[in-house]
Write a protein that holds these residues in place. Structure first.
Motif, mmCIF file in Angstrom:
data_model
loop_
_atom_site.group_PDB
_atom_site.id
_atom_site.type_symbol
_atom_site.label_atom_id
_atom_site.label_comp_id
_atom_site.label_asym_id
_atom_site.label_seq_id
_atom_site.Cartn_x
_atom_site.Cartn_y
_atom_site.Cartn_z
ATOM 1 N N GLU A 1 33.964 37.017 26.965
ATOM 2 C CA GLU A 1 34.260 35.624 27.313
ATOM 3 C C GLU A 1 35.123 35.562 28.575
ATOM 4 O O GLU A 1 34.937 34.676 29.417
ATOM 5 N N ILE A 2 36.048 36.496 28.720
ATOM 6 C CA ILE A 2 36.882 36.552 29.923
ATOM 7 C C ILE A 2 36.030 36.886 31.140
ATOM 8 O O ILE A 2 36.197 36.303 32.223
ATOM 9 N N MET A 3 35.074 37.827 30.977
ATOM 10 C CA MET A 3 34.181 38.185 32.082
ATOM 11 C C MET A 3 33.350 36.986 32.534
ATOM 12 O O MET A 3 33.150 36.758 33.734
ATOM 13 N N ILE A 4 32.868 36.215 31.579
ATOM 14 C CA ILE A 4 32.068 35.028 31.897
ATOM 15 C C ILE A 4 32.925 34.011 32.647
ATOM 16 O O ILE A 4 32.501 33.430 33.658
ATOM 17 N N ARG A 5 34.140 33.800 32.157
ATOM 18 C CA ARG A 5 35.065 32.864 32.807
ATOM 19 C C ARG A 5 35.383 33.315 34.231
ATOM 20 O O ARG A 5 35.373 32.503 35.166
ATOM 21 N N ASP A 6 35.654 34.613 34.387
ATOM 22 C CA ASP A 6 35.981 35.137 35.716
ATOM 23 C C ASP A 6 34.811 35.011 36.681
ATOM 24 O O ASP A 6 35.004 34.748 37.874
ATOM 25 N N MET A 7 33.588 35.178 36.159
ATOM 26 C CA MET A 7 32.416 35.036 37.021
ATOM 27 C C MET A 7 32.278 33.590 37.507
ATOM 28 O O MET A 7 31.966 33.346 38.677
ATOM 29 N N HIS A 8 32.543 32.633 36.615
ATOM 30 C CA HIS A 8 32.504 31.220 37.024
ATOM 31 C C HIS A 8 33.538 30.959 38.118
ATOM 32 O O HIS A 8 33.253 30.251 39.101
ATOM 33 N N THR A 9 34.727 31.522 37.949
ATOM 34 C CA THR A 9 35.785 31.342 38.947
ATOM 35 C C THR A 9 35.363 31.915 40.289
ATOM 36 O O THR A 9 35.570 31.292 41.341
ATOM 37 N N GLU A 10 34.768 33.105 40.287
ATOM 38 C CA GLU A 10 34.301 33.738 41.520
ATOM 39 C C GLU A 10 33.231 32.889 42.205
ATOM 40 O O GLU A 10 33.227 32.742 43.436
ATOM 41 N N LEU A 11 32.338 32.330 41.409
ATOM 42 C CA LEU A 11 31.267 31.503 41.973
ATOM 43 C C LEU A 11 31.824 30.246 42.632
ATOM 44 O O LEU A 11 31.374 29.840 43.711
ATOM 45 N N VAL A 12 32.810 29.625 41.976
ATOM 46 C CA VAL A 12 33.428 28.431 42.546
ATOM 47 C C VAL A 12 34.113 28.766 43.861
ATOM 48 O O VAL A 12 33.975 28.063 44.869
ATOM 49 N N LYS A 13 34.853 29.867 43.897
ATOM 50 C CA LYS A 13 35.578 30.272 45.101
ATOM 51 C C LYS A 13 34.637 30.604 46.249
ATOM 52 O O LYS A 13 34.985 30.423 47.422
ATOM 53 N N SER A 14 33.433 31.079 45.918
ATOM 54 C CA SER A 14 32.467 31.437 46.964
ATOM 55 C C SER A 14 31.589 30.256 47.381
ATOM 56 O O SER A 14 30.681 30.408 48.195
ATOM 57 N N GLY A 15 31.870 29.074 46.817
ATOM 58 C CA GLY A 15 31.089 27.888 47.170
ATOM 59 C C GLY A 15 29.763 27.797 46.456
ATOM 60 O O GLY A 15 28.849 27.093 46.899
ATOM 61 N N ASN A 16 29.639 28.507 45.343
ATOM 62 C CA ASN A 16 28.397 28.485 44.559
ATOM 63 C C ASN A 16 28.692 28.060 43.132
ATOM 64 O O ASN A 16 28.432 28.801 42.173
#
Length: 217
Positions: free
Chosen positions: A129-144
């Motif tokens: 669940e943490i990995m999924i959350r972190d991936m969402h955060t990375e996507l937001v930061k990259s403009g995706n």
């Protein structure tokens, strides 16, 4: 020479992979609380915690937990032992392997040995669940910014696949997550099939294959 109130933590991951030169250096650090460099300067370790990790005994511990050392039965159902008894066996295996591998003078300088069980299903689920959350955060930061929903069956699949390699713990879950989820998401973004604001659903294949499928609904 740090002040008495200063504390630092120095970590050595998988210390067993170090050679004799490292162990000789560690003997000086653990025995004298200092390390003399080639130029004569001394580095103080007297107000430091030195933590060393090791995977020694990992295969044997995995067998204990899977029950393979009890002719196919789980460790508890085969022996009727309480979890504390199994924990004691795990500790003894790990300690014996460490004493077999490291020199006695090295072991004598270790103040405390802590043995951890391999990560189980519940812990793996929390980490996923943490990995999924972190991936969402990375996507937001990259403009995706996209919403990715992974259903329960797909999560269970990832965890069970990871538990096949209990000896490497969370590293196995990270490997499976990258293989089945992250790489595919990046590929979909790269070829334009997935865009900012889209929703992506991850489910198990309906034909029973051990594969995940990506859909927009």
């Amino acid at each position: 020479n740090p002040s008495r109130n200063f504390l630092s933590v120095i970590g050595f991951d998988e210390i067993e992979k170090g050679g004799d030169e490292l162990f000789n250096i560690m003997l000086e650090v653990l025995d004298k609380g200092r390390l003399q460099l080639a130029n004569g300067a001394n580095t103080s370790f007297k107000n430091s915690f030195v933590i060393m990790t090791s995977n020694l005994g990992g295969d044997e511990i995995a067998k204990l937990l899977s029950g393979k050392d009890h002719m196919g039965f789980s460790a508890q159902t085969a022996t009727g032992e309480a979890p504390t008894t199994l924990d004691e066996k795990i500790y003894k295996v790990a300690r014996a392997k460490a004493e077999e591998y490291f020199r006695p003078e090295f072991m004598r300088r270790i103040d405390k040995i802590v043995v951890f069980r391999p990560v189980g299903f519940d812990a793996m689920h929390s980490i996923l669940e943490i990995m999924i959350r972190d991936m969402h955060t990375e996507l937001v930061k990259s403009g995706n910014a996209v919403l990715i929903k992974i259903d329960t069956a797909a999560k269970v699949f990832l965890i069970l696949e990871s538990l096949k390699r209990r000896e490497i713990g969370v590293g196995s879950l990270k490997e499976k997550f990258n293989k089945y989820i992250r790489k595919n998401v990046i590929s979909l973004l790269s070829n334009g099939q997935l865009k900012q604001g889209d929703k992506l659903f991850v489910k198990m294949a309906e034909d029973g294959a051990k594969e995940v499928r990506f859909t927009s609904e």
